[in-house]
Design a protein around this motif. Structure first.
Motif: not given
Length: 238
Positions: A121, A123, A190-195, A201, A203, A206
């Motif tokens: 992983n 992140s 923090d790019q959580t939720g970014t596509e 991203p 996250e 994580q």
């Protein structure tokens, strides 16, 4: 305003590093030279493995859309080049042969656990490496003093020695602080939720988990190291 994730991780890291640093340095004169030498030998194992651990994280973080993470980790790998041999030779110059070390199972497990956090992983790998690079500052502060003590007891001048230079590179020359600061920018990204069209991203959850997992692994290792040189339970009078 929410506190930056890097600051939160630093605070958690400091809880354990401050306790370990005080425990060792406050009792330095009470520790036998063999115990000091043993601690140095175990720390060298981390130094020897570190370049490979970083390289694993470099490959893992290529999955991220933000390639700056990989670039920064690769810079860290390049800066670590030659440091472990310098550590080994520096201690050999003052009477400690790293090749005489006998395997200590908790160190073997520690290195395997850190390696497991460096992939797959990306992140989590970023968080784990940020935590270990941050802790490296405290480790060099501790081992700067341990190595000085070993030199003094054996009658070797610490000033001008290769082993002092090894620690100075990481502390005075700012190598470890640079590694920490270079990764902090991405820890706080923090790019959580970014596509992204390509890549994953960064996250925050994580990243945080990776850092906390790494700190836990370091705590277990240091508990084992201290348990070896301070066999009495914590808080027991010597």
């Amino acid at each position: 305003m929410t506190e930056r994730l890097s600051v939160q991780i630093d605070a958690r890291n400091d809880q354990f590093t401050s306790a370990v640093k005080s425990r060792i340095l406050d009792s330095l004169s009470d520790l036998g030279t063999e115990s000091l030498e043993w601690l140095v030998m175990e720390h060298y194992q981390f130094s020897f493995a570190n370049k490979g651990l970083l390289q694993t994280a470099v490959e893992c973080t290529r999955q991220l859309a933000e390639q700056g993470v990989t670039v920064e980790l690769q810079r860290n790998v390049d800066e670590e080049d030659g440091h472990a041999p310098m550590y080994k030779q520096g201690m050999l110059n003052v009477g400690t042969d790293m090749d005489t070390r006998v395997e200590f199972a908790p160190t073997t497990k520690f290195l395997a656990d850190v390696e497991a956090l460096c992939a797959p992983n990306p992140s989590r790998a970023l968080g784990a490496l940020y935590a270990t690079e941050t802790a490296a500052i405290f480790e060099h502060e501790v081992f700067f003093e341990l190595c000085r003590e070993v030199c003094e007891r054996r009658g070797f001048p610490y000033e001008g020695s290769l082993i002092k230079r090894f620690h100075d590179i990481h502390l005075e020359d700012g190598v470890e602080q640079g590694h920490k600061d270079g990764l902090a920018a991405f820890v706080d990204l923090d790019q959580t939720g970014t596509e992204f069209a390509e890549g994953l991203p960064v996250e925050a959850a994580q990243v945080r988990q990776g850092a906390l997992d790494a700190i836990e692994v370091m705590e277990v290792w240091w508990d084992a190291l201290l348990g070896k040189v301070f066999p009495q339970p914590a808080g027991t009078a010597a």
